[in-house]
Design an enzyme around this catalytic site. Structure first.
Site, PDB file in Angstrom:
ATOM      1  N   ALA A  81     -34.210 -62.500  31.973  1.00 21.17           N
ATOM      2  CA  ALA A  81     -34.878 -62.562  30.663  1.00 21.17           C
ATOM      3  C   ALA A  81     -34.437 -61.421  29.758  1.00 21.17           C
ATOM      4  CB  ALA A  81     -36.393 -62.524  30.844  1.00 21.17           C
ATOM      5  N   THR A 124     -24.637 -56.438  31.675  1.00 23.61           N
ATOM      6  CA  THR A 124     -23.500 -56.944  30.900  1.00 23.61           C
ATOM      7  C   THR A 124     -22.373 -55.916  30.830  1.00 23.61           C
ATOM      8  OG1 THR A 124     -22.823 -57.460  28.621  1.00 23.61           O
ATOM      9  CG2 THR A 124     -24.818 -56.166  28.851  1.00 23.61           C
ATOM     10  N   ASP A 125     -21.159 -56.404  30.643  1.00 23.57           N
ATOM     11  CA  ASP A 125     -20.032 -55.479  30.484  1.00 23.57           C
ATOM     12  C   ASP A 125     -20.141 -54.671  29.180  1.00 23.57           C
ATOM     13  OD1 ASP A 125     -19.430 -57.513  28.665  1.00 23.57           O
ATOM     14  OD2 ASP A 125     -17.381 -57.842  29.379  1.00 23.57           O
ATOM     15  N   GLU A 126     -21.022 -55.114  28.276  1.00 24.99           N
ATOM     16  CA  GLU A 126     -21.135 -54.413  26.988  1.00 24.99           C
ATOM     17  C   GLU A 126     -21.697 -52.996  27.122  1.00 24.99           C
ATOM     18  OE1 GLU A 126     -22.483 -56.369  23.555  1.00 24.99           O
ATOM     19  OE2 GLU A 126     -21.637 -58.297  24.130  1.00 24.99           O
ATOM     20  N   TYR A 149     -28.115 -54.208  21.025  1.00 27.36           N
ATOM     21  CA  TYR A 149     -28.244 -55.041  22.237  1.00 27.36           C
ATOM     22  C   TYR A 149     -27.733 -54.285  23.457  1.00 27.36           C
ATOM     23  CZ  TYR A 149     -26.658 -58.367  25.801  1.00 27.36           C
ATOM     24  OH  TYR A 149     -26.403 -58.993  27.004  1.00 27.36           O
ATOM     25  N   SER A 152     -29.914 -51.414  24.516  1.00 27.77           N
ATOM     26  CA  SER A 152     -31.164 -51.816  25.193  1.00 27.77           C
ATOM     27  C   SER A 152     -30.874 -52.277  26.621  1.00 27.77           C
ATOM     28  CB  SER A 152     -31.884 -52.915  24.396  1.00 27.77           C
ATOM     29  OG  SER A 152     -31.137 -54.122  24.409  1.00 27.77           O
ATOM     30  N   LYS A 153     -29.722 -52.900  26.847  1.00 26.91           N
ATOM     31  CA  LYS A 153     -29.356 -53.318  28.212  1.00 26.91           C
ATOM     32  C   LYS A 153     -29.000 -52.092  29.064  1.00 26.91           C
ATOM     33  CE  LYS A 153     -28.890 -57.019  29.667  1.00 26.91           C
ATOM     34  NZ  LYS A 153     -29.828 -57.956  30.358  1.00 26.91           N
ATOM     35  N   ARG A 272     -18.562 -58.117  12.000  1.00 24.89           N
ATOM     36  CA  ARG A 272     -19.812 -57.642  12.606  1.00 24.89           C
ATOM     37  C   ARG A 272     -19.842 -56.112  12.487  1.00 24.89           C
ATOM     38  NH1 ARG A 272     -20.564 -59.408  18.780  1.00 24.89           N
ATOM     39  NH2 ARG A 272     -21.618 -61.207  17.890  1.00 24.89           N
ATOM     40  N   HIS A 275     -18.390 -53.622  15.375  1.00 24.76           N
ATOM     41  CA  HIS A 275     -17.844 -54.648  16.280  1.00 24.76           C
ATOM     42  C   HIS A 275     -16.990 -54.040  17.404  1.00 24.76           C
ATOM     43  CE1 HIS A 275     -16.126 -59.012  16.168  1.00 24.76           C
ATOM     44  NE2 HIS A 275     -16.510 -58.658  17.377  1.00 24.76           N
TER      45      HIS A 275
HETATM   46  P1  NAD Z   1     -30.260 -66.613  26.765  1.00 25.76           P
HETATM   47  O1  NAD Z   1     -30.539 -65.961  25.461  1.00 25.76           O
HETATM   48  O2  NAD Z   1     -29.620 -67.955  26.805  1.00 25.76           O
HETATM   49  O3  NAD Z   1     -31.620 -66.735  27.607  1.00 25.76           O
HETATM   50  C1  NAD Z   1     -32.576 -65.719  27.658  1.00 25.76           C
HETATM   51  C2  NAD Z   1     -33.858 -66.307  28.271  1.00 25.76           C
HETATM   52  O4  NAD Z   1     -34.817 -65.244  28.374  1.00 25.76           O
HETATM   53  C3  NAD Z   1     -34.467 -67.413  27.433  1.00 25.76           C
HETATM   54  O5  NAD Z   1     -34.851 -68.488  28.261  1.00 25.76           O
HETATM   55  C4  NAD Z   1     -35.705 -66.746  26.821  1.00 25.76           C
HETATM   56  O6  NAD Z   1     -36.755 -67.656  26.567  1.00 25.76           O
HETATM   57  C5  NAD Z   1     -36.059 -65.741  27.911  1.00 25.76           C
HETATM   58  N1  NAD Z   1     -36.841 -64.603  27.402  1.00 25.76           N
HETATM   59  C6  NAD Z   1     -36.544 -63.817  26.323  1.00 25.76           C
HETATM   60  N2  NAD Z   1     -37.505 -62.898  26.153  1.00 25.76           N
HETATM   61  C7  NAD Z   1     -38.407 -63.068  27.157  1.00 25.76           C
HETATM   62  C8  NAD Z   1     -39.598 -62.404  27.535  1.00 25.76           C
HETATM   63  N3  NAD Z   1     -40.084 -61.370  26.815  1.00 25.76           N
HETATM   64  N4  NAD Z   1     -40.268 -62.829  28.633  1.00 25.76           N
HETATM   65  C9  NAD Z   1     -39.803 -63.880  29.355  1.00 25.76           C
HETATM   66  N5  NAD Z   1     -38.679 -64.566  29.035  1.00 25.76           N
HETATM   67  C10 NAD Z   1     -37.992 -64.156  27.946  1.00 25.76           C
HETATM   68  O7  NAD Z   1     -29.424 -65.553  27.588  1.00 25.76           O
HETATM   69  P2  NAD Z   1     -28.186 -65.776  28.577  1.00 25.76           P
HETATM   70  O8  NAD Z   1     -26.936 -65.853  27.796  1.00 25.76           O
HETATM   71  O9  NAD Z   1     -28.545 -66.838  29.543  1.00 25.76           O
HETATM   72  O10 NAD Z   1     -28.194 -64.353  29.309  1.00 25.76           O
HETATM   73  C11 NAD Z   1     -29.052 -64.142  30.439  1.00 25.76           C
HETATM   74  C12 NAD Z   1     -28.924 -62.690  30.881  1.00 25.76           C
HETATM   75  O11 NAD Z   1     -27.568 -62.406  31.182  1.00 25.76           O
HETATM   76  C13 NAD Z   1     -29.344 -61.670  29.824  1.00 25.76           C
HETATM   77  O12 NAD Z   1     -30.000 -60.611  30.478  1.00 25.76           O
HETATM   78  C14 NAD Z   1     -28.015 -61.190  29.218  1.00 25.76           C
HETATM   79  O13 NAD Z   1     -28.134 -59.876  28.745  1.00 25.76           O
HETATM   80  C15 NAD Z   1     -27.118 -61.274  30.441  1.00 25.76           C
HETATM   81  N6  NAD Z   1     -25.685 -61.510  30.157  1.00 25.76           N
HETATM   82  C16 NAD Z   1     -25.286 -62.563  29.382  1.00 25.76           C
HETATM   83  C17 NAD Z   1     -23.920 -62.807  29.196  1.00 25.76           C
HETATM   84  C18 NAD Z   1     -23.419 -63.976  28.366  1.00 25.76           C
HETATM   85  O14 NAD Z   1     -22.217 -64.076  28.147  1.00 25.76           O
HETATM   86  N7  NAD Z   1     -24.285 -64.876  27.898  1.00 25.76           N
HETATM   87  C19 NAD Z   1     -22.982 -61.959  29.783  1.00 25.76           C
HETATM   88  C20 NAD Z   1     -23.416 -60.859  30.550  1.00 25.76           C
HETATM   89  C21 NAD Z   1     -24.788 -60.666  30.738  1.00 25.76           C
HETATM   90  O1  DAU Z   2     -19.763 -59.450  27.105  1.00 25.10           O
HETATM   91  C1  DAU Z   2     -20.961 -60.039  27.536  1.00 25.10           C
HETATM   92  C2  DAU Z   2     -21.797 -60.380  26.321  1.00 25.10           C
HETATM   93  O2  DAU Z   2     -21.177 -61.509  25.709  1.00 25.10           O
HETATM   94  C3  DAU Z   2     -23.255 -60.689  26.668  1.00 25.10           C
HETATM   95  O3  DAU Z   2     -23.858 -59.532  27.196  1.00 25.10           O
HETATM   96  C4  DAU Z   2     -24.023 -61.156  25.436  1.00 25.10           C
HETATM   97  O4  DAU Z   2     -25.328 -61.548  25.791  1.00 25.10           O
HETATM   98  C5  DAU Z   2     -23.291 -62.358  24.843  1.00 25.10           C
HETATM   99  O5  DAU Z   2     -23.938 -62.766  23.647  1.00 25.10           O
HETATM  100  C6  DAU Z   2     -21.824 -62.011  24.556  1.00 25.10           C
HETATM  101  O6  DAU Z   2     -21.713 -61.048  23.461  1.00 25.10           O
HETATM  102  P1  DAU Z   2     -20.533 -61.158  22.365  1.00 25.10           P
HETATM  103  O7  DAU Z   2     -20.966 -60.420  21.172  1.00 25.10           O
HETATM  104  O8  DAU Z   2     -19.224 -60.814  22.966  1.00 25.10           O
HETATM  105  O9  DAU Z   2     -20.555 -62.754  22.128  1.00 25.10           O
HETATM  106  P2  DAU Z   2     -20.527 -63.652  20.791  1.00 25.10           P
HETATM  107  O10 DAU Z   2     -20.389 -65.068  21.236  1.00 25.10           O
HETATM  108  O11 DAU Z   2     -21.646 -63.318  19.871  1.00 25.10           O
HETATM  109  O12 DAU Z   2     -19.182 -63.185  20.105  1.00 25.10           O
HETATM  110  C7  DAU Z   2     -17.952 -63.283  20.780  1.00 25.10           C
HETATM  111  C8  DAU Z   2     -16.873 -62.724  19.868  1.00 25.10           C
HETATM  112  O13 DAU Z   2     -16.702 -63.615  18.768  1.00 25.10           O
HETATM  113  C9  DAU Z   2     -17.209 -61.379  19.257  1.00 25.10           C
HETATM  114  O14 DAU Z   2     -16.006 -60.623  19.123  1.00 25.10           O
HETATM  115  C10 DAU Z   2     -17.752 -61.709  17.877  1.00 25.10           C
HETATM  116  C11 DAU Z   2     -16.963 -62.950  17.505  1.00 25.10           C
HETATM  117  N1  DAU Z   2     -17.668 -63.961  16.659  1.00 25.10           N
HETATM  118  C12 DAU Z   2     -18.902 -64.346  17.040  1.00 25.10           C
HETATM  119  C13 DAU Z   2     -19.583 -65.292  16.310  1.00 25.10           C
HETATM  120  C14 DAU Z   2     -20.971 -65.749  16.708  1.00 25.10           C
HETATM  121  C15 DAU Z   2     -17.031 -64.487  15.545  1.00 25.10           C
HETATM  122  O15 DAU Z   2     -15.871 -64.127  15.227  1.00 25.10           O
HETATM  123  N2  DAU Z   2     -17.697 -65.436  14.826  1.00 25.10           N
HETATM  124  C16 DAU Z   2     -18.964 -65.867  15.144  1.00 25.10           C
HETATM  125  O16 DAU Z   2     -19.542 -66.716  14.415  1.00 25.10           O
END
Ligand code: NAD
Ligand code: DAU
Length: 342
Positions: A81, A124-126, A149, A152-153, A272, A275
Site C-alpha cells: 500500500a 523502489t529503485d527510486e 514520492y 517518502s519511500k 517533470r 526529473h
Molecule cells: P498502485 O498505486 O497501483 O496501488 C497502490 C494500492 O495501495 C492501491 O490499491 C491503493 O488503494 C492502496 N492504498 C493507497 N493508500 C492506502 C492506504 N492508506 N491504506 C490502504 N491501502 C492504500 O501501486 P503499484 O504500482 O501497484 O505499487 C505497489 C507498491 O510497489 C508501492 O509501494 C510502490 O511504491 C511499489 N513499487 C511500484 C513500482 C511500479 O513500477 N509500479 C516499482 C517499484 C516499487
Molecule cells: O522506478 C520505479 C518507479 O516507477 C515506482 O516506484 C513508481 O511507483 C512508478 O510510478 C514508476 O515511477 P516513474 O516516475 O519512473 O514512472 P512513470 O510511468 O510516471 O514515468 C516513467 C517515465 O516516463 C519517466 O521518465 C517520466 C516519463 N513520462 C511519464 C508520464 C506519465 C512521460 O514522459 N510522459 C508521461 O505522460
C-alpha cells in the site's frame, strides 16, 4: 501460510495475490486496501470467490482497524500500500508522507503487536536517486531520493530497518524497477501511451524523452517477491530489475510500431520537475541467493500488455474518474488533460 497483504487492489499487489492463490491454493490471504483512485477490486475478480482469499477495506494509518484485521501470529505482512505516482507527489507531497511513511510505521507497530512472523516491505529503485550513465544501484549504495514520492519511500525503508534494530522485527525489503503489464492504471507511462495510441491521441513526452527506466514485467517481479518472502534472509534488501534499461522514447516508439501508429503522436511537453535522468538496479544478489532472473523479454511482455489493453477496454473506461481528470486539468490545462487521461 497466512498472509496479510496491504494495497492488494493496486497494480502489483493484485498480480501478487492472483499469482499466490494459483501457486499456493491452500494458503490464506487477507487483502487490506483503502481503495483509493488506484485500488480496483475488478483486478481481483478471478480470485474473488476463492475460499483462501478475503478483502477488508481499510487504511494502513488506522491502528485499530489493523489490530482487528491482522490475524494473530500471521506468517507475513506483505506491504504494497502506497501513493505510487511521482507526478502526484510533486503536486501534493503531504498525502505521500502520510500514507507511505506514517502508514508504514502504524503497520509495523500493529504487525508487532499481532506477533506477525515476517514483514516484507515493497520499496523502489527510486530511493537511490538519479544514476549517471556508468552507475548501477546496489543494495548498499547510499540512498539519495529526489522526488517527494521517493523521499517518502526512503523514509518508510528507514522505519522498517529501525523496527528490525529496535524490536527485532524479521523483515525483508525489495526494491524493484519500473513495472509494466496488465491492470496498470493509465496514468503511468506505458498504459497511458498504449491507451492514447490506440485512440490516436497525443502521448505527452516529458523533456527530451531520453530519461532511462529499467522495465520489468509485473509477473517477473511477483515471482521475485514470492521467492524473497519465502527464502530471503532476514534483515536483507533485494533488488529486482528487468535488465532492460531504455530511454522513454525507445519504449514509446516500440509501442507505436506494434500498434502501427505514427511517431507524430509523440507530443513533447514541459519536463517533470526534478526529473530523475536514469534508474538502473544491479540485481546480482537475488540472482545469486535466490536463483531468480527475469524471464519475460520486453518485446514479448509489451506485445502481451498491448493485447490486454486492447481486449479490456471496459476496464480502462471504468478506472477513469472525475477526480483523475480534474487533477490533470489543473496540472496541464484542458488539451493535454484529455490526452493524459486517456
Ligand atoms: P498502485 O498505486 O497501483 O496501488 C497502490 C494500492 O495501495 C492501491 O490499491 C491503493 O488503494 C492502496 N492504498 C493507497 N493508500 C492506502 C492506504 N492508506 N491504506 C490502504 N491501502 C492504500 O501501486 P503499484 O504500482 O501497484 O505499487 C505497489 C507498491 O510497489 C508501492 O509501494 C510502490 O511504491 C511499489 N513499487 C511500484 C513500482 C511500479 O513500477 N509500479 C516499482 C517499484 C516499487
Ligand atoms: O522506478 C520505479 C518507479 O516507477 C515506482 O516506484 C513508481 O511507483 C512508478 O510510478 C514508476 O515511477 P516513474 O516516475 O519512473 O514512472 P512513470 O510511468 O510516471 O514515468 C516513467 C517515465 O516516463 C519517466 O521518465 C517520466 C516519463 N513520462 C511519464 C508520464 C506519465 C512521460 O514522459 N510522459 C508521461 O505522460
Amino acid at each position: 501460510m497466512k498472509l496479510f497483504v496491504t494495497g492488494g487492489a493496486g497494480f502489483i499487489g493484485s498480480q501478487f495475490i492472483r499469482d499466490w492463490v494459483k501457486r499456493f491454493p491452500q494458503d490464506q490471504i487477507i487483502n487490506f486496501d483503502k481503495l483509493t483512485y488506484a485500488g480496483n477490486l475488478a483486478n481481483l475478480a478471478s480470485v474473488e470467490f476463492n475460499n483462501s482469499y478475503s478483502f477488508i477495506r481499510g487504511d494502513i494509518r488506522d491502528s485499530d482497524a489493523l489490530l482487528e484485521a491482522i490475524p494473530h501470529g500471521a506468517d507475513a505482512v506483505v506491504h504494497f500500500a502506497a501513493e505510487s505516482h511521482v507526478d502526484r507527489s510533486i503536486h501534493g507531497a503531504a498525502e505521500f508522507v502520510s500514507t507511505n511513511a506514517l502508514g508504514t510505521q502504524v503497520l509495523l507497530d500493529a504487525s508487532r503487536h499481532r506477533k506477525v512472523a515476517r514483514f516484507m516491505h515493497i520499496s523502489t529503485d527510486e530511493v537511490g536517486g538519479s544514476m549517471n550513465s556508468e552507475e548501477w544501484l546496489k543494495e548498499d549504495s547510499p540512498l539519495k531520493p529526489r522526488s517527494p514520492y521517493a523521499a517518502s519511500k526512503t523514509a518508510a525503508e528507514h522505519l522498517v530497518r529501525a523496527a528490525g534494530e529496535t524490536f527485532g522485527t524479521d523483515f525483508v525489503v525489495t526494491r524493484t524497477s519500473n513495472n509494466y503489464g496488465p491492470f496498470q492504471f493509465p496514468e503511468k507511462l506505458l498504459p497511458l501511451a498504449i491507451c492514447n495510441a490506440m485512440e490516436n491521441k497525443p502521448i505527452p513526452v516529458y523533456g527530451d524523452g531520453m530519461q532511462v527506466r529499467d522495465w520489468i514485467h509485473v509477473e517477473d517481479n511477483c515471482r521475485a517477491l514470492i521467492a524473497t518472502l519465502r527464502d530471503g534472509r532476514a534483515g536483507q534488501t533485494y533488488h529486482i530489475g528487468g535488465g532492460f534499461p531504455r530511454p522513454n522514447r525507445y519504449v514509446l516508439e516500440s509501442i507505436l510500431a506494434l500498434l502501427g501508429r505514427p511517431k507524430s503522436l509523440l507530443a513533447p511537453t514541459k519536463d517533470r520537475l526534478g526529473h530523475d535522468r536514469r534508474y538502473a538496479v544491479n540485481f546480482d544478489k537475488i540472482a545469486r541467493e535466490l536463483n531468480w532472473r527475469p524471464l519475460i523479454s520486453f518485446q514479448d511482455g509489451l506485445r502481451q500488455t498491448i493485447r490486454w489493453y486492447q481486449e479490456n477496454q471496459d476496464w480502462v473506461k471504468a478506472v477513469r474518474s472525475c477526480q483523475y481528470l480534474n487533477y490533470y486539468k489543473e496540472q496541464y490545462g484542458e488539451s493535454l488533460a484529455s490526452a493524459k487521461a486517456a
